[in-house]
Design a protein around this motif. Structure first.
Motif, PDB file in Angstrom:
ATOM      1  N   LYS A 186       0.876  -1.071  -0.038  1.00  0.00           N
ATOM      2  CA  LYS A 186       0.196  -0.082  -0.042  1.00  0.00           C
ATOM      3  C   LYS A 186       0.703   1.134  -0.151  1.00  0.00           C
ATOM      4  O   LYS A 186       0.489   2.179  -0.780  1.00  0.00           O
ATOM      5  N   LYS A 187       2.035   1.134   0.916  1.00  0.00           N
ATOM      6  CA  LYS A 187       2.822   2.317   0.914  1.00  0.00           C
ATOM      7  C   LYS A 187       3.639   2.585  -0.460  1.00  0.00           C
ATOM      8  O   LYS A 187       3.706   3.729  -0.968  1.00  0.00           O
ATOM      9  N   ALA A 188       4.080   1.459  -0.876  1.00  0.00           N
ATOM     10  CA  ALA A 188       4.844   1.509  -2.176  1.00  0.00           C
ATOM     11  C   ALA A 188       3.994   1.971  -3.225  1.00  0.00           C
ATOM     12  O   ALA A 188       4.583   2.746  -4.141  1.00  0.00           O
ATOM     13  N   ILE A 189       2.903   1.694  -3.363  1.00  0.00           N
ATOM     14  CA  ILE A 189       1.944   2.025  -4.545  1.00  0.00           C
ATOM     15  C   ILE A 189       1.702   3.405  -4.339  1.00  0.00           C
ATOM     16  O   ILE A 189       1.703   4.478  -5.403  1.00  0.00           O
ATOM     17  N   GLN A 190       1.522   4.310  -3.013  1.00  0.00           N
ATOM     18  CA  GLN A 190       1.123   5.439  -2.733  1.00  0.00           C
ATOM     19  C   GLN A 190       2.205   6.295  -3.130  1.00  0.00           C
ATOM     20  O   GLN A 190       2.084   7.494  -3.362  1.00  0.00           O
ATOM     21  N   TYR A 191       3.515   5.909  -2.921  1.00  0.00           N
ATOM     22  CA  TYR A 191       4.642   6.659  -2.809  1.00  0.00           C
ATOM     23  C   TYR A 191       5.701   6.380  -4.216  1.00  0.00           C
ATOM     24  O   TYR A 191       6.679   6.862  -4.152  1.00  0.00           O
ATOM     25  N   HIS A 192       4.950   5.625  -5.197  1.00  0.00           N
ATOM     26  CA  HIS A 192       5.967   5.060  -6.309  1.00  0.00           C
ATOM     27  C   HIS A 192       6.065   6.309  -7.032  1.00  0.00           C
ATOM     28  O   HIS A 192       5.565   7.255  -7.235  1.00  0.00           O
ATOM     29  N   PRO A 193       7.505   6.183  -7.389  1.00  0.00           N
ATOM     30  CA  PRO A 193       7.986   7.302  -8.330  1.00  0.00           C
ATOM     31  C   PRO A 193       7.289   7.696  -9.701  1.00  0.00           C
ATOM     32  O   PRO A 193       7.131   8.813  -9.960  1.00  0.00           O
ATOM     33  N   ASP A 194       6.528   6.577 -10.147  1.00  0.00           N
ATOM     34  CA  ASP A 194       5.848   6.660 -11.341  1.00  0.00           C
ATOM     35  C   ASP A 194       4.450   7.686 -11.038  1.00  0.00           C
ATOM     36  O   ASP A 194       3.725   8.484 -11.840  1.00  0.00           O
ATOM     37  N   LYS A 195       3.883   7.525  -9.653  1.00  0.00           N
ATOM     38  CA  LYS A 195       2.781   8.492  -9.183  1.00  0.00           C
ATOM     39  C   LYS A 195       3.026   9.848  -8.697  1.00  0.00           C
ATOM     40  O   LYS A 195       2.151  10.554  -8.839  1.00  0.00           O
ATOM     41  N   ASN A 196       4.478   9.722  -8.542  1.00  0.00           N
ATOM     42  CA  ASN A 196       4.891  11.108  -7.792  1.00  0.00           C
ATOM     43  C   ASN A 196       6.190  11.775  -8.433  1.00  0.00           C
ATOM     44  O   ASN A 196       7.491  11.849  -7.743  1.00  0.00           O
ATOM     45  N   PRO A 197       6.307  11.823  -9.857  1.00  0.00           N
ATOM     46  CA  PRO A 197       7.379  12.210 -10.302  1.00  0.00           C
ATOM     47  C   PRO A 197       7.947  13.708  -9.814  1.00  0.00           C
ATOM     48  O   PRO A 197       7.324  14.442  -9.684  1.00  0.00           O
ATOM     49  N   GLY A 198       9.222  13.615  -9.693  1.00  0.00           N
ATOM     50  CA  GLY A 198       9.966  14.893  -9.108  1.00  0.00           C
ATOM     51  C   GLY A 198       9.715  15.134  -7.919  1.00  0.00           C
ATOM     52  O   GLY A 198      10.106  16.107  -7.316  1.00  0.00           O
ATOM     53  N   ASP A 199       8.852  14.227  -7.043  1.00  0.00           N
ATOM     54  CA  ASP A 199       8.432  14.728  -5.656  1.00  0.00           C
ATOM     55  C   ASP A 199       9.683  13.928  -4.571  1.00  0.00           C
ATOM     56  O   ASP A 199       9.687  12.832  -4.456  1.00  0.00           O
ATOM     57  N   ALA A 200      10.328  14.825  -4.171  1.00  0.00           N
ATOM     58  CA  ALA A 200      11.542  14.364  -3.269  1.00  0.00           C
ATOM     59  C   ALA A 200      10.895  13.541  -2.031  1.00  0.00           C
ATOM     60  O   ALA A 200      11.541  12.891  -1.496  1.00  0.00           O
ATOM     61  N   GLU A 201      10.010  14.315  -1.545  1.00  0.00           N
ATOM     62  CA  GLU A 201       9.450  13.844  -0.357  1.00  0.00           C
ATOM     63  C   GLU A 201       8.982  12.476  -0.430  1.00  0.00           C
ATOM     64  O   GLU A 201       8.816  11.362   0.303  1.00  0.00           O
ATOM     65  N   ALA A 202       8.127  12.371  -1.556  1.00  0.00           N
ATOM     66  CA  ALA A 202       7.511  10.881  -1.870  1.00  0.00           C
ATOM     67  C   ALA A 202       8.515   9.699  -2.039  1.00  0.00           C
ATOM     68  O   ALA A 202       8.494   8.699  -1.665  1.00  0.00           O
ATOM     69  N   GLU A 203       9.742  10.210  -2.516  1.00  0.00           N
ATOM     70  CA  GLU A 203      10.724   9.221  -2.932  1.00  0.00           C
ATOM     71  C   GLU A 203      11.358   8.884  -1.639  1.00  0.00           C
ATOM     72  O   GLU A 203      11.721   7.650  -1.353  1.00  0.00           O
ATOM     73  N   SER A 204      11.595   9.919  -0.486  1.00  0.00           N
ATOM     74  CA  SER A 204      11.981   9.366   0.500  1.00  0.00           C
ATOM     75  C   SER A 204      11.063   8.694   1.231  1.00  0.00           C
ATOM     76  O   SER A 204      11.703   7.413   1.847  1.00  0.00           O
ATOM     77  N   MET A 205       9.847   8.696   1.291  1.00  0.00           N
ATOM     78  CA  MET A 205       8.989   7.890   1.871  1.00  0.00           C
ATOM     79  C   MET A 205       8.956   6.568   1.449  1.00  0.00           C
ATOM     80  O   MET A 205       8.747   5.376   2.073  1.00  0.00           O
ATOM     81  N   PHE A 206       9.133   6.583  -0.129  1.00  0.00           N
ATOM     82  CA  PHE A 206       9.348   5.381  -0.785  1.00  0.00           C
ATOM     83  C   PHE A 206      10.408   4.368  -0.423  1.00  0.00           C
ATOM     84  O   PHE A 206      10.305   3.098  -0.181  1.00  0.00           O
ATOM     85  N   LYS A 207      11.555   5.111  -0.012  1.00  0.00           N
ATOM     86  CA  LYS A 207      12.575   4.302   0.344  1.00  0.00           C
ATOM     87  C   LYS A 207      12.590   3.965   1.721  1.00  0.00           C
ATOM     88  O   LYS A 207      13.067   2.797   2.014  1.00  0.00           O
ATOM     89  N   LYS A 208      11.812   4.635   2.649  1.00  0.00           N
ATOM     90  CA  LYS A 208      11.763   4.321   4.168  1.00  0.00           C
ATOM     91  C   LYS A 208      10.914   3.266   4.266  1.00  0.00           C
ATOM     92  O   LYS A 208      11.159   2.136   4.967  1.00  0.00           O
TER      93      LYS A 208
END
Length: 373
Positions: free
Chosen positions: A26-48
């Motif tokens: 659920k988290k991976a889909i929410q913060y996936h780079p394809d859904k949040n292009p250029g969003d550094a915060e989303a990328e950080s959450m994706f990695k966490k």
């Protein structure tokens, strides 16, 4: 202060493996780079989220995390500090959420280039022996590791089976109609390339065994059997764009000559003579930071336990430090000369030599109880 892995995924410590996997997806889909292009915060959450799942989905790592927290992995070359990159995530967990994005990842991480996979090399395992002093203070160890590395002179060509895509498509006729599925190419393992030419000293995968000195930072407070990870120091993966495996380091504790470890506490058996017990004395004892001298009052009893605060092992999770417990034992001589025997015969009826314990002189069991309370 690193965030709690359970809080990152939004589950409690009693969550099942299935619940943890569902929460991560659920988290991976929410913060996936394809859904949040250029969003550094989303990328950080994706990695966490990926870092949390990497630990909590592994029963052994989860057990160490539940017992020691982030300190079980920090300073060991693992993910501590956010070291997980997109290649790691997509190569290890892409199957968990890949279907939500049509099986592709828009060139991110391990699936760049139209579905081409990045293969990870195999892990290596070693044991490192540590003294109590090294465990108490933390240490950096340099070890020689024989690992497979890409041989120089290896060349590659496009896989003739998948034509560089890394995938093969299969069409199956079902009662609902024709179903098309894409799977990793068996010929190249999803890499999209196969070896074209390799030197004689390389194996079929283009790898050659080489010896390398690896530096391992070991935090203070580790315990026997704990496993640390040095990322990227395992065997290289076949292919130009593979991800190296990891070096897994199992901790082995060398037995100390005089100190015994029990969790974060240390124990030292101190034997003194009857004369020293009667008159009092000072003694030099071992600690993990060197020798210290302690004073024993006159009339000290056998079985007394002296506690030296903070002279034990630091807690692996960073919460304080154990103590050194000194166990006093009065040594009774086994043989006496004539004069010594005559002296003690005179003392048999002396009231000062007759046992007369006070309430403050606790029994052995009371001392043990106090020690663990």
């Amino acid at each position: 202060m690193k965030e709690d892995y359970y809080e990152i995924l939004g589950v409690n410590k009693n969550a099942t493996a299935a619940e943890i996997k569902k929460a991560y997806r659920k988290k991976a889909i929410q913060y996936h780079p394809d859904k949040n292009p250029g969003d550094a915060e989303a990328e950080s959450m994706f990695k966490k989220a990926a870092e949390a799942y990497e630990v909590l989905s592994d029963p052994a790592k989860k057990q160490r995390y539940d017992q020691y927290g982030h300190a079980a992995f920090d300073g060991a070359g693992g993910f501590g500090g956010g070291g997980m990159n997109m290649d790691d995530i997509f190569s290890q967990f892409g199957d968990i959420f890949g279907s939500a994005f049509g099986g592709g990842f828009s060139g991110f991480g391990g699936f760049g280039g139209g579905g081409r996979a990045r293969v990870k090399g195999s892990n290596l395992r070693i044991r490192v022996k540590l003294t109590l002093e090294e465990i108490a203070n933390g240490v950096e160890k340099k070890v020689k590791v024989r690992r497979k590395k890409q041989a120089s002179g290896v060349t590659y060509k496009t896989c003739p089976t998948c034509h560089g895509s890394g995938q093969v498509t299969r069409v199956t006729n079902t009662i609902l109609g024709r179903m098309q599925t894409a799977t990793a190419c068996n010929m190249c393992g999803g890499a999209g390339e196969v070896i074209d030419n390799r030197p004689n000293d390389a194996d079929a995968q283009g790898l050659k065994v080489d010896e390398e000195t690896v530096s391992i930072k070991i935090p203070a407070g580790v315990v026997e059997g704990m496993q640390l990870k040095v990322t990227g120091k395992g065997n290289d993966a076949p292919g130009k764009n593979g991800i190296p495996g990891d070096l897994l380091v199992a901790i082995e504790e060398i037995e100390h000559n005089t100190l015994k470890r029990e969790g974060d506490n240390l124990h030292f058996d101190l034997y003194i003579s009857i004369a020293e017990a009667v008159l009092g004395t000072s003694k030099e004892i071992d600690t993990v930071t060197g020798k210290v001298r302690i004073k024993l009052e006159e009339g000290i009893q056998s079985g007394k336990i002296l506690r030296l605060k903070g002279k034990g092992i630091p807690s692996i999770n960073g919460y304080g430090q154990g103590d050194l417990l000194v166990h006093i034992s009065v040594w009774t001589p086994k043989t006496l000369n004539k004069e010594q025997r005559e002296f003690f015969e005179k003392m048999v009826g002396d009231e000062n030599f007759s046992p007369n314990p006070e309430k403050s002189d606790k029994s052995f069991f009371e001392k043990v109880k106090d020690m663990f309370s």
